[in-house]
Design an enzyme around this catalytic site. Structure first.
Site, PDB file in Angstrom:
ATOM      1  N   SER A   1      39.265  35.002  33.846  1.00  0.00           N
ATOM      2  CA  SER A   1      39.085  35.136  32.403  1.00  0.00           C
ATOM      3  C   SER A   1      40.190  34.437  31.624  1.00  0.00           C
ATOM      4  O   SER A   1      40.167  34.420  30.405  1.00  0.00           O
ATOM      5  CB  SER A   1      39.069  36.617  32.009  1.00  0.00           C
TER       6      SER A   1
ATOM      7  N   SER B   1      43.036  34.234  26.332  1.00  0.00           N
ATOM      8  CA  SER B   1      42.099  34.465  27.426  1.00  0.00           C
ATOM      9  C   SER B   1      40.687  34.114  26.962  1.00  0.00           C
ATOM     10  O   SER B   1      40.462  33.742  25.808  1.00  0.00           O
ATOM     11  CB  SER B   1      42.181  35.921  27.898  1.00  0.00           C
ATOM     12  N   TYR B   2      39.733  34.258  27.872  1.00  0.00           N
ATOM     13  CA  TYR B   2      38.341  33.865  27.613  1.00  0.00           C
ATOM     14  C   TYR B   2      37.812  34.555  26.356  1.00  0.00           C
ATOM     15  O   TYR B   2      37.844  35.787  26.264  1.00  0.00           O
ATOM     16  CB  TYR B   2      37.486  34.241  28.820  1.00  0.00           C
ATOM     17  N   PRO B   3      37.334  33.788  25.362  1.00  0.00           N
ATOM     18  CA  PRO B   3      36.988  34.397  24.070  1.00  0.00           C
ATOM     19  C   PRO B   3      35.629  35.078  24.004  1.00  0.00           C
ATOM     20  O   PRO B   3      35.433  35.984  23.194  1.00  0.00           O
ATOM     21  CB  PRO B   3      37.034  33.200  23.107  1.00  0.00           C
TER      22      PRO B   3
ATOM     23  N   HIS C   1      34.600  40.219  31.468  1.00  0.00           N
ATOM     24  CA  HIS C   1      35.859  39.728  30.906  1.00  0.00           C
ATOM     25  C   HIS C   1      36.547  40.820  30.107  1.00  0.00           C
ATOM     26  O   HIS C   1      35.905  41.546  29.351  1.00  0.00           O
ATOM     27  CB  HIS C   1      35.602  38.523  29.998  1.00  0.00           C
TER      28      HIS C   1
END
Length: 707
Positions: free
Chosen positions: A137, A322-324, A376
């Site tokens: 993530s 981090s992964y949005p 995530h």
């Protein structure tokens, strides 16, 4: 040796940096390491590089834009390469079929859609090599290295591919069937112009229906005047104000009654009936998911959801966030330990350094923030801290929001004292007084409220008496429901249960419309279809949007979020290997047929039900036949042409661009009216730029440059 397939070039670069790789031509090469003992070749897609073959490419009957060719039912979906992505696919093919490569590491985004993108490419290339799955993530070097040390087995994430495949194929068949059906019927009945693009879908249509519903409520609303009455009290030297109320109502809808009340209570004695005082604490907000970030960014900066996602994605690609596209607002214990380390890097930041040391050093053992997550975790900063000057203003705005949210979680609760006094006058009339006082600022140090002013009230004894020293009436008007803003629209999509009928609502309390990854795109889609428009961050349905919603039968599932609710349950079951994707697609085919029959039947009632007709806006008279010149749609996009082309075969049209110079609507209208324009600046020919008017040559029947 390994071949690593990333979803986009920025991800491939991040993987290469984490693995000490170097660029060689259009790919990266990572040397042997403890993580990948034989080294790796790293290549990248650019998102979706494959698309469905058009129905007409699969079956001749679907080439006909007619009701006879509907519904569109596809038994075996096939793919083609997006026209400008052939070179990308060839590069991926060369990489994964390199003779040195024994194992493929699928390293597309860690979500169902990433699974779909990556596996479609591998299946298209008929790759038979061993597949491992990278799952991360965060795009920091530490997180990437950790993920490479914990590669998942191919079968572990395969169900997510079937989940995305079932959704994509089902949405395609239903969406295309209904878009064609409604488009054909609305145009046949002359309700919309022939150049109009009509589209319907499982998620976009309920969203549009809600926007239209809200507009109708606003249009039908009749404002009423009302009055409120306030009294000023003196209780043994303690002065305070209170507002009249009866049961749950504090409004009086007749002015004379409000004035009479003022006269009645003025100078009368008063008695304290209730005196309540309590201390309340307010916890810091949860960490950001994408939707809550989009809502706050819309409120704070006026960003549309797609803009917020764009800036968050950019920060992710650069390794700062981090992964949005996450729906979670919590993190795991492992994430909390990593955050505890990363957050210390902020202590030297120009903006946030002054907030250190933090009152709460860690989120560990805090069940409000720590728990199980789905694909995530919540949006987090990484160990790569940017300086403000390294970011665009918009990126900085988003980054600061995320940082403040994280820092607020490391501050104590806000504590406030709340007081409420109920005062009775003449043993008949009750007045309520409310006060608040900040006791401990807590996380408001980081995220101040919009209004933090104290409203002080005295502490009075129950039964003590005073007197009404003054009264005041205030006139106001009832207000219609608010139009949706970019923020409130995302809020509605997070839980669309309010849009369904009462009896269904009892069984569904949480009903998301779209996903974190798709909501911004859905709003943008409605805008591109000219179904909605924005005015000062408020959304309005267009006449076309209203017409499309009105053309759908009342109670149709395509207009209700219920369909999405049922689909989401089954799609999630597919992703968890609890339901067969083939059964889901079979059900979708039946639904496509049912909804097609529904519109065929209901379209016969459009006239009597008053579905509004839309006329094409004319910009002037055709210079060949005198008919209206309107915006039309052709194979190569939109253009202005004669509205009488079908009946008379008139071929008159006007270009949007001449020698790379875009013409304004005003200039085209001037050309139609006067057969010439004023001098237009900025035409380009070879290496020269020149200015000239455009004129209509009657003899040659064409537009040319004038002198």
């Amino acid at each position: 040796m390994y071949a690593i397939l990333a979803e986009k070039p920025s991800a491939a670069k991040a993987y290469a940096q984490a693995l000490n790789g170097k660029r060689q031509g259009r790919i990266y090469v990572a040397p042997p390491s403890s993580l990948l003992p034989e080294g790796a070749l790293i290549c990248a897609a650019v998102g979706h590089i494959l698309e469905f073959l058009e129905p007409g490419e699969l079956n001749e009957k679907y080439k006909s834009y007619s009701l006879d060719s509907l519904p569109i039912i596809i038994d075996l979906f096939q793919y083609k390469v997006v026209s400008d992505k052939k070179e990308v696919l060839q590069r991926i093919k060369d990489t994964i079929f390199d003779k040195r490569v024994k194992t493929i590491i699928l390293a597309t985004d860690a979500a169902a859609e990433g699974e779909y993108i990556g596996r479609n490419i591998l299946y298209r290339l008929q790759c038979k090599k061993t597949i491992k799955r990278l799952w991360t993530s965060s795009m920091t070097a530490t997180s990437i290295q950790k993920a490479f040390s914990q590669l998942k087995a191919d079968a572990e994430t395969l169900p997510l591919y079937y989940q995305a495949k079932a959704r994509a194929e089902s949405d395609y068949m239903i969406g295309l069937t209904l878009s064609r059906a409604y488009g054909i019927l609305l145009k046949e009945q002359g309700i919309v112009p022939h150049n109009t693009t009509i589209s319907l879908g499982r998620v976009q249509t309920p969203l549009l229906a809600e926007i239209v519903k809200r507009e109708r409520l606003i249009e039908q609303f009749t404002a009423e005047n009302f009055w409120t009455v306030k009294a000023t009290f003196n209780n043994q030297g303690n002065v305070y104000e209170g507002e009249w109320f009866h049961e749950k109502e504090n409004r009086i809808f007749k002015e004379e009654q409000a004035e009479q009340l003022c006269e009645l209570v003025r100078n009368q004695s008063s008695t304290i009936m209730e005196m309540k005082e309590e201390m309340r604490t307010y916890q810091p907000p949860l960490l950001y998911x994408l939707s809550t970030l989009q809502m706050d960014a819309g409120n704070a900066f006026g960003f549309k959801p797609a803009e917020t996602l764009k800036y968050a994605q950019s920060l992710y690609d650069k390794g700062y966030l981090s992964y949005p596209r996450t729906q979670d607002e919590r993190i795991t214990e492992s994430d909390a330990r990593e955050l505890e380390n990363n957050i210390q890097f902020l202590s030297g930041h120009d903006t946030f350094g002054a907030l250190f040391p933090l009152p709460v050093s860690t989120l560990m053992n805090n069940k409000r923030y720590i728990g199980e997550v789905t694909d995530h975790h919540a949006l987090l900063i990484t160990d790569k801290i940017p300086k403000d000057k390294d970011l665009s203003e918009d990126e900085k705005s988003i980054y600061h929001l995320v940082v403040k949210r994280i820092l607020a979680a490391h501050y104590p609760d806000v504590a406030m004292s709340h007081k409420e006094i109920i005062t009775k006058v003449m043993d008949r009339f009750t007045f309520r007084s409310k006060g608040k006082e900040l006791l401990s600022k807590g996380w408001h140090h980081i995220i101040p409220p919009t209004n933090e002013n104290d409203i002080m009230l005295p502490t009075l004894l129950k039964g003590s008496e005073g007197v009404v020293t003054d009264t005041l009436t205030t006139k106001s008007k009832t207000k219609p429901p608010n139009r949706y803003t970019s923020s409130s629209l995302i809020g509605f999509m997070k839980n669309a249960a309010q849009a369904i009928e009462d009896e269904d609502r009892k069984s569904i309390s949480n009903l998301p419309l779209g996903t974190e990854a798709t909501r911004a795109g859905l709003i943008t889609l409605l805008e591109s279809r000219k179904y909605i428009e924005w005015k000062k961050n408020k959304v309005y349905p267009t006449l076309l949007g209203i017409t499309v919603v009105d053309s759908i039968k009342r109670g149709s599932v395509i207009k209700s979020p219920i369909l999405t609710a049922k689909w989401d349950v089954k799609l999630n079951e597919i992703g968890a290997s609890l339901y067969n994707h083939k059964d889901f697609i079979a059900h979708s085919k039946k639904l496509s047929s049912v909804l097609f029959e529904e519109v065929k039947t209901y379209s016969s009632t459009w006239n009597q039900n008053g579905v509004e007709r839309i006329k094409s806006e004319s910009i002037g008279a055709c210079l060949l036949c005198g008919s209206n010149v309107v915006l039309r749609k052709g194979k190569h996009g939109e253009f202005y042409g004669c509205s009488n082309y079908k009946d008379s075969g008139c071929t008159f049209n006007l270009p949007f661009k001449v020698l790379n110079k875009k013409l304004s609507k005003k200039q085209l209208m001037e050309l139609l009216k006067n057969e010439k324009t004023d001098i237009i600046k900025g035409f380009k020919w070879k290496d020269k730029t020149f200015n000239a008017p455009l004129v209509w040559n009657r003899e040659d029947q064409k537009v040319q440059f004038g002198k």
